[in-house]
Design a protein around this motif. Structure first.
Motif, short mmCIF file in Angstrom:
data_model
loop_
_atom_site.label_atom_id
_atom_site.label_comp_id
_atom_site.label_asym_id
_atom_site.label_seq_id
_atom_site.Cartn_x
_atom_site.Cartn_y
_atom_site.Cartn_z
N LEU A 4 82.70 -23.46 34.07
CA LEU A 4 83.26 -24.59 34.80
C LEU A 4 84.73 -24.34 35.09
CD1 LEU A 4 83.48 -27.67 35.64
CD2 LEU A 4 83.79 -28.14 33.21
N SER A 5 85.15 -24.61 36.32
CA SER A 5 86.57 -24.55 36.68
C SER A 5 87.01 -25.94 37.13
CB SER A 5 86.81 -23.55 37.80
OG SER A 5 86.58 -22.24 37.33
N VAL A 6 88.09 -26.43 36.52
CA VAL A 6 88.64 -27.75 36.81
C VAL A 6 90.04 -27.56 37.38
CG1 VAL A 6 89.38 -29.94 35.81
CG2 VAL A 6 87.29 -28.84 34.99
N ASP A 7 90.26 -28.02 38.61
CA ASP A 7 91.57 -27.91 39.24
C ASP A 7 92.31 -29.24 39.05
OD1 ASP A 7 93.81 -27.58 40.82
OD2 ASP A 7 92.71 -26.80 42.54
N MET A 8 93.40 -29.20 38.29
CA MET A 8 94.15 -30.42 37.98
C MET A 8 94.90 -30.98 39.19
SD MET A 8 95.54 -29.68 34.14
CE MET A 8 96.15 -28.03 34.48
N ASN A 9 94.92 -30.24 40.30
CA ASN A 9 95.52 -30.77 41.53
C ASN A 9 94.60 -31.75 42.23
OD1 ASN A 9 98.01 -29.47 41.38
ND2 ASN A 9 97.21 -27.62 42.33
N LEU A 10 93.31 -31.75 41.88
CA LEU A 10 92.38 -32.71 42.46
C LEU A 10 92.58 -34.07 41.80
CD1 LEU A 10 89.17 -30.50 42.57
CD2 LEU A 10 90.68 -31.10 44.47
N PRO A 11 92.51 -35.16 42.56
CA PRO A 11 92.78 -36.49 42.00
C PRO A 11 91.92 -36.86 40.79
CG PRO A 11 92.66 -36.60 44.39
CD PRO A 11 92.26 -35.20 44.00
N ALA A 12 90.67 -36.43 40.76
CA ALA A 12 89.78 -36.78 39.65
C ALA A 12 90.24 -36.18 38.33
CB ALA A 12 88.36 -36.33 39.96
N TYR A 13 91.01 -35.09 38.40
CA TYR A 13 91.42 -34.39 37.18
C TYR A 13 92.93 -34.38 36.97
CZ TYR A 13 86.70 -32.75 38.02
OH TYR A 13 85.35 -32.69 38.27
N SER A 14 93.69 -35.11 37.77
CA SER A 14 95.15 -35.07 37.67
C SER A 14 95.67 -35.62 36.34
CB SER A 14 95.79 -35.81 38.84
OG SER A 14 95.41 -37.17 38.82
N ASN A 15 94.92 -36.50 35.67
CA ASN A 15 95.35 -37.02 34.36
C ASN A 15 95.42 -35.93 33.30
OD1 ASN A 15 95.75 -39.63 35.18
ND2 ASN A 15 93.77 -40.38 34.45
N LEU A 16 94.72 -34.82 33.52
CA LEU A 16 94.74 -33.73 32.54
C LEU A 16 96.10 -33.04 32.47
CD1 LEU A 16 91.22 -32.16 33.11
CD2 LEU A 16 92.02 -33.44 31.12
N LYS A 17 96.98 -33.33 33.38
CA LYS A 17 98.33 -32.74 33.34
C LYS A 17 99.17 -33.36 32.23
CE LYS A 17 98.53 -31.74 38.29
NZ LYS A 17 99.23 -32.04 39.56
N PHE A 18 98.73 -34.49 31.68
CA PHE A 18 99.51 -35.22 30.69
C PHE A 18 98.82 -35.22 29.33
CE2 PHE A 18 99.99 -37.07 34.93
CZ PHE A 18 101.34 -36.78 35.14
N PRO A 19 99.59 -35.06 28.24
CA PRO A 19 99.01 -35.01 26.89
C PRO A 19 98.21 -36.26 26.54
CG PRO A 19 101.30 -34.30 26.85
CD PRO A 19 101.04 -34.85 28.22
N SER A 20 97.20 -36.06 25.72
CA SER A 20 96.32 -37.11 25.19
C SER A 20 95.47 -37.77 26.26
CB SER A 20 97.12 -38.17 24.42
OG SER A 20 97.77 -37.57 23.33
N ASN A 21 95.21 -37.08 27.36
CA ASN A 21 94.31 -37.58 28.40
C ASN A 21 93.10 -36.66 28.49
OD1 ASN A 21 95.53 -39.92 29.49
ND2 ASN A 21 97.07 -38.62 30.46
N GLY A 22 91.96 -37.26 28.77
CA GLY A 22 90.74 -36.48 28.92
C GLY A 22 89.88 -36.99 30.05
N VAL A 23 88.97 -36.14 30.49
CA VAL A 23 88.00 -36.52 31.53
C VAL A 23 86.64 -35.96 31.13
CG1 VAL A 23 89.70 -36.57 33.41
CG2 VAL A 23 88.42 -34.49 32.96
N ILE A 24 85.61 -36.59 31.65
CA ILE A 24 84.25 -36.09 31.46
C ILE A 24 83.78 -35.53 32.80
CG2 ILE A 24 81.86 -36.64 30.90
CD1 ILE A 24 82.90 -38.85 29.09
#
Length: 137
Positions: free
Chosen positions: A36-56
């Motif tokens: 799996l590749s997750v691009d943090m520039n995409l809006p759905a994954y942008s929260n991953l740029k900040f500590p203590s945030n997660g996504v499913i």
């Protein structure tokens, strides 16, 4: 006699080596291939740029993949409840810094993967390159 002791020491040393910190064997979660590749520039994954945030991220692993920013790196865990039969629960949910199992409401730390039951969360390997997080096994 020295050869026997040397052989015993060598076997002990080799059996102690591992590329994982803990065993990832779980009788409830099958070993699905994950790439799996997750691009943090995409809006759905942008929260991953900040500590203590997660996504499913759905449709990977057994019930989806939880990707979590620890502040010093990233963790990735399967969203299947690790101490329940695979078909008995829906995917886990994220509640702050914990993942919560839908069946028994047990919480698992997204920093360590540990909960109060026998098996921890099933963890995957993570590599980061720029803004892309690669999750694999």
């Amino acid at each position: 006699m020295k050869k026997i002791w040397l052989l015993i020491v060598l076997v002990c040393a080799l059996s102690a080596c591992s590329d994982n910190e803990r065993s990832n064997k779980n009788p409830y979660i099958p070993n699905y291939s994950v790439n799996l590749s997750v691009d943090m520039n995409l809006p759905a994954y942008s929260n991953l740029k900040f500590p203590s945030n997660g996504v499913i991220v759905p449709n990977y692993g057994a019930k989806g993949i939880i990707v979590f920013n620890t502040g010093s790196g990233y963790n990735a865990f399967d969203a299947a409840c690790p101490n329940q039969e695979i078909n008995s629960c829906i995917a886990m949910t994220i509640d702050g810094i914990n993942a919560v199992c839908s069946c028994d409401k047990i919480q698992y730390s997204l920093f360590t993967g540990l909960g109060s039951k026998q098996y921890p969360l099933k963890q995957y390997r993570v590599e980061v390159s720029g803004t892309v997080i690669h999750v694999y096994n």
